[in-house]
Design a protein around this motif. Structure first.
Motif, mmCIF file in Angstrom:
data_model
loop_
_atom_site.group_PDB
_atom_site.id
_atom_site.type_symbol
_atom_site.label_atom_id
_atom_site.label_comp_id
_atom_site.label_asym_id
_atom_site.label_seq_id
_atom_site.Cartn_x
_atom_site.Cartn_y
_atom_site.Cartn_z
ATOM 1 N N GLU A 73 -56.100 -33.028 -12.120
ATOM 2 C CA GLU A 73 -55.441 -33.218 -13.469
ATOM 3 C C GLU A 73 -54.293 -33.798 -13.471
ATOM 4 N N ILE A 74 -53.669 -34.360 -14.533
ATOM 5 C CA ILE A 74 -52.429 -35.072 -14.755
ATOM 6 C C ILE A 74 -51.254 -34.071 -14.096
ATOM 7 N N GLY A 75 -50.212 -34.615 -13.513
ATOM 8 C CA GLY A 75 -49.279 -33.888 -12.796
ATOM 9 C C GLY A 75 -49.563 -33.019 -11.544
ATOM 10 N N LYS A 76 -50.751 -33.056 -11.170
ATOM 11 C CA LYS A 76 -51.114 -32.236 -9.667
ATOM 12 C C LYS A 76 -51.222 -33.344 -8.665
ATOM 13 N N ILE A 77 -50.946 -33.046 -7.439
ATOM 14 C CA ILE A 77 -50.839 -34.064 -6.287
ATOM 15 C C ILE A 77 -52.443 -34.083 -5.740
ATOM 16 N N ALA A 78 -52.845 -35.046 -5.511
ATOM 17 C CA ALA A 78 -54.390 -35.168 -4.874
ATOM 18 C C ALA A 78 -54.043 -34.943 -3.387
ATOM 19 N N ARG A 79 -55.316 -34.165 -3.127
ATOM 20 C CA ARG A 79 -55.036 -33.524 -1.527
ATOM 21 C C ARG A 79 -56.309 -34.070 -0.812
ATOM 22 N N GLU A 80 -57.362 -34.719 -1.577
ATOM 23 C CA GLU A 80 -58.413 -35.134 -0.943
ATOM 24 C C GLU A 80 -58.967 -36.289 -1.820
ATOM 25 N N PHE A 81 -59.960 -36.825 -1.233
ATOM 26 C CA PHE A 81 -60.676 -37.847 -2.127
ATOM 27 C C PHE A 81 -62.373 -37.680 -1.786
ATOM 28 N N MET B 35 -47.510 -38.072 -5.158
ATOM 29 C CA MET B 35 -46.715 -38.130 -6.083
ATOM 30 C C MET B 35 -47.780 -37.492 -7.133
ATOM 31 N N PRO B 36 -47.369 -36.705 -8.384
ATOM 32 C CA PRO B 36 -48.233 -36.059 -9.254
ATOM 33 C C PRO B 36 -49.364 -37.405 -9.996
#
Length: 194
Positions: free
Chosen positions: A42-50, A91-92
């Motif tokens: 979601e917008i504002g969260k940092i991706a930790r995986e793909f 980054m978020p």
């Protein structure tokens, strides 16, 4: 395991990668199932995986300056679903990522991906090649939006990525093409009568 290994060999194909490299890459991924409408990021969260998509259809979207929801990309089977800026720059996210259908993906965590890049030369080369191709795709899409009319962009989408036409709601397709639902309906009617 062999079927899964073939899948990873297809996704991560590079001439420098060996069979044992693919086994290590395959083992680094975790299978995850999502229900229709699930949010992956979601917008504002940092991706930790793909994710590597095995089955299902996904989209990324954001809100324009008027607050309208705009689909920025679709992700189909055998494609990589990634928010590169958030994942690699920590980054978020400026986009949401959501399933359009029930889906099956293979997830790889950021730290695990970095370890593979450090330890497998062919994987590093694959990453460079993939990143370069993504820049080209993005540039081509930007050019197409400015130089090809909406009807032809829609026809290209039908030809190149028919799963999107079959499984996505029309409002997502319209916003992806940069047109209104009404304009897309008119284009579809025009195509069906020719």
């Amino acid at each position: 395991m062999e079927k899964d290994l073939d899948f990873f060999e297809m996704i991560y194909y590079h001439s420098l990668l060996k069979k044992e490299d693919y086994k290590e890459i395959c083992n680094a991924h975790t299978k995850v199932e999502f229900q229709q409408g699930s949010m992956l990021l979601e917008i504002g969260k940092i991706a930790r995986e793909f994710y590597i998509i095995e089955k299902g259809l996904f989209r990324s979207f954001l809100y324009d300056y008027n607050g309208n929801e705009t689909t920025t990309e679709f992700y189909c089977p055998k494609e990589i679903l990634i928010e590169s800026l958030s994942l690699f720059q920590r980054m978020p996210s400026k986009e949401n990522f959501q399933t359009i259908t029930d889906a099956v993906v293979w997830k790889i965590e950021y730290d695990t991906f970095q370890e593979l890049l450090q330890n497998i030369e062919g994987f590093r080369e694959w990453g460079r090649t993939w990143a370069t191709s993504q820049i080209f795709i993005l540039k081509q899409r930007s050019i197409n939006v400015l130089t090809i009319n909406a009807k032809d962009r829609y026809l290209n989408l039908i030809k190149e990525r028919p799963q999107i036409i079959k499984q996505s709601p029309l409002k997502y397709i319209a916003s992806y093409l940069g047109i209104t639902d009404t304009s897309l309906s008119r284009i579809r009617k025009e195509i069906s009568t020719t």
